[in-house]
Write an enzyme that holds these catalytic residues in place. Structure first.
Site, PDB file in Angstrom:
ATOM      1  N   ARG A 232       0.853  -1.189   0.000  1.00 24.34           N
ATOM      2  CA  ARG A 232       0.000   0.000   0.000  1.00 24.34           C
ATOM      3  C   ARG A 232       0.887   1.236   0.000  1.00 24.34           C
ATOM      4  O   ARG A 232       1.924   1.285   0.655  1.00 24.34           O
ATOM      5  CB  ARG A 232      -0.915   0.019   1.232  1.00 24.34           C
ATOM      6  CG  ARG A 232      -2.071  -0.978   1.169  1.00 24.34           C
ATOM      7  CD  ARG A 232      -3.091  -0.570   0.111  1.00 24.34           C
ATOM      8  NE  ARG A 232      -4.233  -1.468   0.056  1.00 24.34           N
ATOM      9  CZ  ARG A 232      -4.327  -2.504  -0.767  1.00 24.34           C
ATOM     10  NH1 ARG A 232      -3.328  -2.780  -1.579  1.00 24.34           N
ATOM     11  NH2 ARG A 232      -5.415  -3.255  -0.773  1.00 24.34           N
ATOM     12  N   GLU A 261      -4.004   7.464  -5.636  1.00 27.77           N
ATOM     13  CA  GLU A 261      -4.129   6.736  -6.896  1.00 27.77           C
ATOM     14  C   GLU A 261      -5.472   7.041  -7.540  1.00 27.77           C
ATOM     15  O   GLU A 261      -6.504   6.948  -6.859  1.00 27.77           O
ATOM     16  CB  GLU A 261      -3.995   5.228  -6.646  1.00 27.77           C
ATOM     17  CG  GLU A 261      -2.628   4.832  -6.107  1.00 27.77           C
ATOM     18  CD  GLU A 261      -2.525   3.388  -5.680  1.00 27.77           C
ATOM     19  OE1 GLU A 261      -1.408   2.896  -5.500  1.00 27.77           O
ATOM     20  OE2 GLU A 261      -3.594   2.742  -5.526  1.00 27.77           O
ATOM     21  N   HIS A 282       0.053   0.173 -10.035  1.00 26.30           N
ATOM     22  CA  HIS A 282      -0.784  -0.682  -9.191  1.00 26.30           C
ATOM     23  C   HIS A 282      -1.393  -1.832 -10.006  1.00 26.30           C
ATOM     24  O   HIS A 282      -2.614  -2.058  -9.995  1.00 26.30           O
ATOM     25  CB  HIS A 282      -1.895   0.135  -8.526  1.00 26.30           C
ATOM     26  CG  HIS A 282      -2.405  -0.502  -7.262  1.00 26.30           C
ATOM     27  ND1 HIS A 282      -2.873   0.209  -6.185  1.00 26.30           N
ATOM     28  CD2 HIS A 282      -2.515  -1.806  -6.895  1.00 26.30           C
ATOM     29  CE1 HIS A 282      -3.256  -0.609  -5.227  1.00 26.30           C
ATOM     30  NE2 HIS A 282      -3.052  -1.854  -5.643  1.00 26.30           N
TER      31      HIS A 282
END
Length: 330
Positions: A232, A261, A282
């Protein structure tokens, strides 16, 4: 009939199977925080990958029974309110046990071998102008004989250890940062900082782990060390990472996650093509196998919750019927 609202359907490209009870899906590609209450007001089930469900929002959803999270982390939910309200939360821990560690391992290899800088330099003529048959433009490190420090000993961290050991790496798992006792199978957090050639993060984002890696931690790492974060974004203080790279406190870093994000176009980590930083968007979790496991876990969790409720209801009905029959026979 259960109404199921999927707030950010665009985050999951796999088809969702039918559930074994009467239901209807209402899907939105994405949802802003201000749209949540209106869209979920009549829902018994809400599915959210990353759309936050705060305590204030949950208080305005009286019909809500279950929240499905097609992800491993639930830091976007107010879990205390869910517990108080009896709202079931179905998340998907372990679905990416294969995909995320493989991505982290690939990033680790790329950092230690300086693959991205080499790729750039070759296309800029760095090899063509070499006086020898090779061009040693950047240092190259072996994984064999090096030490891998893993922060987070869950599914992902353990799987990464399984990948690293056959490469001849020594693997150490980090104890919690402020722990007074070091558990068996772990090393003290500061010891991992001092000894690891590569540190890979696989822990959840909590109040305890937010900005777990800041300037003080980078300063205690080896100057030749690499950092990998596929967990994370908030676990790493990004400003501190920039300073650590600029000051060469560590050799390089690779991130698959950022604090915000998607990031802003002018995000400091993305505005220059650094040779000591790799950023992927990601995507460590988005393999076909992981997506199928994710959907299976999510739907099975929802099915099992309502199957258990039906079983309890059936049991209660049988008990009531049995009591009525006994009373009638007396």
């Amino acid at each position: 009939m259960k109404t199921i609202v999927f707030l950010d359907r665009a985050t999951l490209s796999t088809d969702l199977p039918d559930l074994p009870f009467a239901h209807r899906w209402v899907e939105y590609p994405s949802t802003t925080p201000g749209q949540v209450v209106e869209r979920c007001r009549d829902a018994q089930i809400v599915v959210t990958n990353k759309v936050p469900l705060t305590g204030d929002v949950l208080a305005q959803l009286p019909q809500l029974e279950l929240i499905g999270v097609p992800a491993a982390g639930v830091n976007h939910l107010d879990m205390e309110t869910c517990r108080q309200r009896g709202i079931e939360v179905v998340a998907c821990p372990g679905y990416s046990t294969i995909s995320v560690p493989e991505h982290a391992f690939a990033l680790m290899l790329a950092l230690r071998r300086n693959l991205v800088p080499y790729w750039r330099d070759v296309y800029d003529g760095g090899w063509s102008g070499s006086p020898t048959f090779y061009a040693e433009l950047h240092p190259i490190k072996d994984l064999h004989g090096s030490t891998l420090g893993i922060v987070g000993a869950g599914h992902g961290g353990k799987r990464l250890a399984e990948l690293a050991r056959p490469f001849g790496m020594r693997v150490i798992f980090a104890e919690r940062r402020h722990a007074t006792v070091v558990r068996e199978g772990y090393a003290a957090f500061d010891e991992v900082l001092r000894e690891a050639d590569v540190i890979s993060l696989h822990c959840p984002l909590t109040d305890e782990t937010r900005h777990l890696f800041g300037l003080a931690e980078f300063d205690r790492m080896k100057r030749s060390a690499s950092l990998v974060n596929a967990a994370r974004g908030g676990i790493v203080d990004e400003r501190a990472l920039m300073e650590a790279l600029d000051r060469k406190l560590i050799a390089n870093a690779a991130l698959d996650v950022l604090e915000q994000e998607p990031p802003a176009a002018d995000h400091p980590l993305l505005t220059s093509a650094r040779t000591d930083l790799i950023v992927t968007p990601h995507v460590a979790w988005r393999t076909q196998v992981a997506m199928q496991r994710l959907v299976t876990q999510l739907t099975q969790g929802i099915e099992q919750h309502y199957a258990a409720l039906r079983a309890k209801l059936d049991e209660a009905v049988l008990r009531a019927l049995s009591g009525s029959l006994r009373a009638a026979s007396q």
